[in-house]
Each structure stands twice: as C-alpha cells, then as structure tokens.
Design an enzyme around this catalytic site. Structure first.
Site, PDB file in Angstrom:
ATOM      1  N   GLU A  30       1.279  -1.084  -0.185  1.00 13.66           N
ATOM      2  CA  GLU A  30      -0.096  -0.085  -0.486  1.00 13.66           C
ATOM      3  C   GLU A  30       1.163   1.351   0.121  1.00 13.66           C
ATOM      4  O   GLU A  30       1.982   1.329   0.678  1.00 13.66           O
ATOM      5  CB  GLU A  30      -0.850   0.178   1.069  1.00 13.66           C
ATOM      6  CG  GLU A  30      -1.634   1.561   1.195  1.00 13.66           C
ATOM      7  CD  GLU A  30      -2.246   1.187   3.052  1.00 13.66           C
ATOM      8  OE1 GLU A  30      -3.057   1.959   2.649  1.00 13.66           O
ATOM      9  OE2 GLU A  30      -1.757   0.582   4.037  1.00 13.66           O
ATOM     10  N   CYS A  75      -5.534  -2.753   2.978  1.00 15.23           N
ATOM     11  CA  CYS A  75      -5.454  -2.524   4.632  1.00 15.23           C
ATOM     12  C   CYS A  75      -6.458  -2.651   5.485  1.00 15.23           C
ATOM     13  O   CYS A  75      -6.704  -4.153   5.406  1.00 15.23           O
ATOM     14  CB  CYS A  75      -4.462  -0.639   5.079  1.00 15.23           C
ATOM     15  SG  CYS A  75      -4.204  -0.906   6.162  1.00 15.23           S
ATOM     16  N   LYS A 134      -9.735   2.015  -2.399  1.00 11.18           N
ATOM     17  CA  LYS A 134      -9.995   1.872  -1.127  1.00 11.18           C
ATOM     18  C   LYS A 134     -11.751   1.980  -0.970  1.00 11.18           C
ATOM     19  O   LYS A 134     -11.859   3.612  -1.191  1.00 11.18           O
ATOM     20  CB  LYS A 134      -8.975   1.825  -0.213  1.00 11.18           C
ATOM     21  CG  LYS A 134      -9.389   1.240   1.143  1.00 11.18           C
ATOM     22  CD  LYS A 134      -8.132   2.047   1.482  1.00 11.18           C
ATOM     23  CE  LYS A 134      -7.748   1.052   3.513  1.00 11.18           C
ATOM     24  NZ  LYS A 134      -7.133   1.504   4.295  1.00 11.18           N
TER      25      LYS A 134
END
Length: 520
Positions: free
Chosen positions: A282, A399, A346
């Site tokens: 990430e 994440c 995300k």
C-alpha cells in the site's frame, strides 16, 4: 431426594455479595483476560476463561448491574487489543502524542457499549446460567456484526480470533464466520462455568460438553483433512521494502521509498525467471501515477513482457479548473510498458486516518488526521474482481478493508484469490500480527487464498484454510517468490455472507428460549 450441593455454591454466594465496584473490577479483569486471544499472544484460553468469569458474574448479580458488567468486560478487552492506535500517534506532528492514549481509552469505552447491551439483554431474558450463556453468545454475536457496520464500522479483533490456535475450530468460520467463532468462545466459557455450577439446570450436561467437543474438533479436524494440492498457479514476486513510517516522513523520504522498492525488485528479477506479477505494498508510490507516465515507465523498467506491476498508489481528484479536491488510496495494475490496466480505490476508509469525520467540529478542537496532508481521501465503490492477463481472478483489498467479514469479495464474480496490500508500519508491535490474523479469518470464511504485502511485514501467502504457507520476518527488507494455491469451493459463508452467523445467533436464541421454559 435433594440434589447434591453445587461445587460452586460458595463462589456464587461470594460473587453475589461483592460490592458493586468489586464486581465491576472482576468484569474488567475478565475483559483483560479475554484479550489474550488476540495476537501476539493468540491463546484461546484467554477468551474462554474471561467469558466464564463474566457469565458467572452475570448469573450471580442482579439485572441492575448487568450493563455495567458488560461495559467493564468490553472496556478491558478493547483496551488491550487497541494499544497499537497510540503508536500511530507517534508518527504525526499535528496533535500531542499523549492524545493517542486518550483515543485508545475513548474508543475502547465506546466499543464496550456493544457487549454491555448484549449482557443487559441476556440477563433480562434469563437468570439461569445455561440459557443465559446461550442468550449472551447469540446477542454478543449480533452486536459484533453491528460493531462492524454502524458508524462506518470497526470490526477489529473479533473475540473468536483466538480459535486460530486450534485450526479445526477455526475452520468453522467457513460456516458461521468469525463472528460465529466469537459466540463459540462464549459458549466454551459457559461450558466451564456450567461444569462448576448450574447443578440440576436443564441443558447443563449439553453445555458442559461444548468445550471438550470444541477441543476435540480443534485437534482432530486438521489430522483428517485431505491435504490441498500443491500450488500450480503463476509465480508472484512479493516485495517488502522494509520502509518505516519515519523513513517516509523526512525530506525526500517518499522518493527514496520508491527507489528502494525499484532497487529490490530489479535485484530479485535478476535472480530467476520472470514472474507473472510483482506486488508492492500500500502507498509505495505516493505520487499521482495517472499524471506521470514517465514515472510509470521508470517503475517497470526492465520488466519482461507479460510481467505486471501491482502497486499501492495515490490517485488525485481535480475540479474542472485543475484544483485538487480529494485523493484516493488506490491499487494499480501496470503492464510492462507502464500502461494502467486497472485501478482499485479503497472503499472502507479509516476515520481519523484517511479522512477527518465532522471536520467542522474536529479542527477547532485541535484534532487532525494521522496521515499527513490536508486533503481527505474519497472512498471507492466497493469490492471488485480483477481479470488481468496471466493472473488468477483477484479480489483487491487495501489495508483496513480486510477486517470486514463478508465485505471484501464481489460474490457475483467470485475471484480465485484475495490480494491485500497494507501499510502496517503504523501499528506498533501488536497491530500487525492482529491484522494478519484477521486476514487468515477472511481466507477461511471465503475459502480463498490470501496474498498479503506490507512494507515492514507481515507479508506472505495464507492458504484457503487459513494456514500460513509463506511468511516474511518483520522490519526488514524481503522478497518472496510464491504461487497462490487454488481456491476451495464457495463456502456456506461465501454464499450467505453475514446471514450465516445471523442464522447461528437465531438458533442459539431459540435453544436458549426452549431450555428456559423447561422446569428444573
């Protein structure tokens, strides 16, 4: 003929006569004990013993204190499990570092409301230990689901994560999800409590047998499971640059972190056949890739035709006049010429990290985002499946997203593997192994292998039964050449989602009601 005296009768009397503050202190201690189920300890003994103590307190005390007992239990549990949040505050300069511990305590107290309401409702439904255990297990499960959904959701550290210690029991997540495993931890605690007390109660023997039955499943199932075939998929090169947050937050740090990833990648590519894809963590690249074709070309310089680069990056959103409006935490797929083949944004952002909730109120109070910069990140549309040349179908996750059961895969287009890139360098000593454990739970729930890449670890491959196939050491540069194993058939959880643990909760509630109506 009178029933034999309960072995636990003196203890029950003692618990019933304790001052209120002492009962709350014991419930808090039970919560602390239950947190031993989380990594880095990861022992199921903690949640089972903690649940047993809480259930004994609930059975011995009046309804008036039940909410407080659940609140104290939850506060102790979350307080231990969330210490990594305080570490994250040490990597920013906008707020005092001590505020991190205030955040840990405040969030723990808020999250403790969920088990508090579960305890109150269960105690109102029954005063007897056996049905009380069934009710509390069911209601705790339902409040765990709500915890992952309300107010943007925070599903971190389900109580059942400790069952990963017993792989056989952990496999039940494929049926009832991680939330269902939390209910099993409470049932196991009730089993121990019923062993010592509840003499003469209907259903006592069945509840007593729960814990030994779960232990038997945990030990026996891995020994009789058919081994999975060897992985035959395309080779993937995972790159763990070893970049700490402090390395990035100095002048020139962002550029050096990219250079480190490029240098490691080129060295690894020189030692073997070209992989199907190179995967970086990430936010490896924190420059707008779509606006810089030269940078994209530099990143894949030397890649063989057909080798892709999957890298965490940042996308920017601009107004018509070119003014910056927002950003997106993204995962890019680049081909060997630097062309962008796919971008995933995300969807589940971190409050206070990637955006500042109630900014109009927070900023005047001196609060800020943990991640540097003034622009809030914008969320993406949700789970997708990537179909990229030379690779299995991939469910990309970034994440924090991996902690949410039932929300990481497009079930209308089932992938063959889950890819999660993360930046666990923020999370201190306890956060990364806890994050990794939750990725293992998602693998079991979905029946899919998980490939995980972070800058400082834990990176590697998790099998579709949650087994650790390849794992890097933490806080050091590393590269891994891996092949993801084949997926299993869609599990019941993959097909039903959160309805699966919900149905389990309804079953426990019905069983509790049936036993509660039976006479002693």
């Amino acid at each position: 003929m009178n029933a034999p005296a309960e072995p636990l009768a003196p203890l029950k009397a003692t618990l019933a006569n304790l001052p209120g503050w002492a009962a709350l202190a014991l419930a808090f201690a039970a919560g602390l004990l239950s947190a031993l189920g989380f990594e880095p300890v990861g022992s199921i003994a903690g949640p089972v013993l903690g649940s047993a103590l809480l259930l004994l307190l609930l059975a011995a005390r009046s309804t008036r204190i039940a909410f407080g007992l659940g609140l104290a239990f939850g506060f102790g549990n979350f307080l231990v499990g969330l210490t990594w949040i305080a570490t994250a505050f040490t990597y920013q300069s906008q707020m005092p570092v001590w505020l991190g511990w205030v955040a840990v305590a405040g969030l723990s107290l808020f999250l403790a409301l969920y088990p508090a309401f579960a305890a109150l409702a269960a105690r109102r439904l029954s005063t007897r230990l056996v049905p009380l255990t069934l009710y509390f297990a069911a209601l705790f499960l339902l409040t765990e689901i709500l915890r992952g959904a309300l107010f943007s959701g925070f599903a971190w550290n389900p109580l059942g994560a400790g069952w990963l210690q017993l792989s056989g029991v952990a496999q039940l997540a494929a049926l009832i999800g991680a939330n269902g495993l939390s209910a099993l931890a409470i049932l196991a605690g009730g089993s121990l409590a019923a062993l010592l007390g509840a003499r003469g109660e209907p259903g006592r023997l069945g509840l007593v047998l729960v814990f030994p039955l779960l232990l038997l499943i945990g030990i026996a199932v891995p020994r009789i499971q058919k081994p999975l075939p060897a992985a035959t998929g395309p080779e993937l090169l995972l790159v763990q640059p070893g970049t700490e947050i402090s390395d990035k937050h100095v002048e020139g740090g962002l550029q050096r972190s990219v250079e480190d990833a490029v240098r490691q990648t080129r060295a690894a590519l020189a030692t073997g056949a070209p992989p199907a894809a190179v995967i970086w963590p990430e936010a490896t690249v924190e420059f707008p890739l779509e606006e810089d074709p030269q940078l994209r070309a530099l990143l894949v310089e030397g890649f063989a035709p057909g080798t892709l680069l999957l890298t965490g990056g940042v996308a920017v959103e601009r107004a018509a006049n070119g003014e910056l409006q927002g950003a997106r935490n993204s995962l890019y797929a680049l081909d060997s010429t630097g062309k962008i083949l796919a971008r995933y944004d995300k969807a589940h952002l971190v409050p206070g990290g990637e955006y500042l909730p109630l900014r109009w109120l927070a900023e005047p109070l001196g609060l800020s985002r943990l991640v540097p910069g003034d622009l809030d990140f914008w969320p993406g549309p949700g789970p997708v499946t990537w179909h990229l040349p030379g690779l299995p179908a991939i469910a990309p996750n970034i994440c924090y997203e991996i902690i949410f059961p039932g929300a990481i895969v497009d079930h209308g287009d089932r992938p063959e593997m889950i890819l999660t890139v993360s930046n666990d360098a923020w999370f201190g000593a306890s956060g990364p192994p806890q994050h990794h454990a939750q990725a293992r739970l998602r693998a079991i729930e979905e029946g899919l292998p998980v490939v995980r890449v972070t800058p400082t670890g834990i990176s590697g491959v998790i099998g579709p039964r949650g087994e650790l196939l390849e794992t890097t050491a933490r806080h050091q540069p590393a590269t891994l050449r891996v092949r993801a194993p084949a997926p299993l058939a869609a599990t019941p959880f993959a097909q039903l989602g959160l309805a699966a643990p919900g149905l389990f909760a309804l079953l426990l509630l019905a069983l509790g009601a049936w036993i509660a109506r039976r006479k002693t």
